[in-house]
Design an enzyme around this catalytic site. Structure first.
Site, PDB file in Angstrom:
ATOM      1  N   GLN A 145      -3.556  -6.338   0.401  1.00  0.00           N
ATOM      2  CA  GLN A 145      -3.436  -4.894   0.214  1.00  0.00           C
ATOM      3  C   GLN A 145      -2.552  -4.587  -0.987  1.00  0.00           C
ATOM      4  OE1 GLN A 145      -4.882  -2.722   2.644  1.00  0.00           O
ATOM      5  NE2 GLN A 145      -4.435  -1.113   1.184  1.00  0.00           N
ATOM      6  N   PHE A 146      -3.116  -4.656  -2.198  1.00  0.00           N
ATOM      7  CA  PHE A 146      -2.319  -4.424  -3.403  1.00  0.00           C
ATOM      8  C   PHE A 146      -1.750  -3.018  -3.458  1.00  0.00           C
ATOM      9  CE2 PHE A 146      -6.269  -2.684  -4.953  1.00  0.00           C
ATOM     10  CZ  PHE A 146      -5.886  -1.711  -5.865  1.00  0.00           C
ATOM     11  N   THR A 147      -2.371  -2.070  -2.757  1.00  0.00           N
ATOM     12  CA  THR A 147      -1.910  -0.685  -2.829  1.00  0.00           C
ATOM     13  C   THR A 147      -0.543  -0.478  -2.180  1.00  0.00           C
ATOM     14  OG1 THR A 147      -3.112  -0.057  -0.819  1.00  0.00           O
ATOM     15  CG2 THR A 147      -4.265   0.222  -2.939  1.00  0.00           C
TER      16      THR A 147
END
Length: 146
Positions: free
Chosen positions: A78-80
């Site tokens: 989950q890069f966000t």
């Protein structure tokens, strides 16, 4: 590294309408990695998550770990989680690690969780994923390695 941990009764992740990972009772982990993260960060969080006491014992107290309770993990990249929303109206993702570094550390993190004796299911790194879960409690925690 940053992990959003959600205790769940059941969860699954789908890519293109097909389930690629699913668990019964356990944790859904949303895993974010930044530029400065290293293997030590992954080791710290894997050990912390394996022994975190957030499952009820026979007296209804959160006193058992996922290892004690026999749960599994659904780990989702989950890069966000490293999105910066302080300026403007669109998140800036400059603090998220580049995909090659992030994938390597994400894979190592999942191996380290398995080395703790946990069953770990995953999504597909970099894919658009639909995550389905029944949040248990709800119990949701944010863990940072630094």
């Amino acid at each position: 590294m940053r992990v959003v941990l959600q205790r769940s009764k059941e969860a699954k992740v789908e890519v293109d309408g097909k389930a690629v990972g699913s668990i019964e009772k356990g944790f859904v982990l949303l895993v974010g990695i930044t530029h400065s993260d290293e293997l030590e960060d992954a080791k710290y969080l894997a050990e912390k998550i394996a022994h975190l006491r957030v499952f009820e014992d026979e007296n209804g107290k959160m006193n058992q770990s996922i290892l004690d309770s026999g749960g599994a993990i659904l780990s989702i990249s989950q890069f966000t989680l490293y999105g910066d929303t302080r300026k403007g109206r669109r998140p800036n993702f400059m603090n998220a690690a580049k995909p090659d570094l992030a994938k390597e550390l994400y894979d190592q993190f999942n191996i380290l969780l398995r080395d703790q004796g946990l069953t770990v299911e995953t999504g597909i790194f970099g894919a658009m994923m639909d995550v389905h879960l029944i949040n248990d409690g709800p119990v949701t925690l944010i863990l940072d390695s630094k």
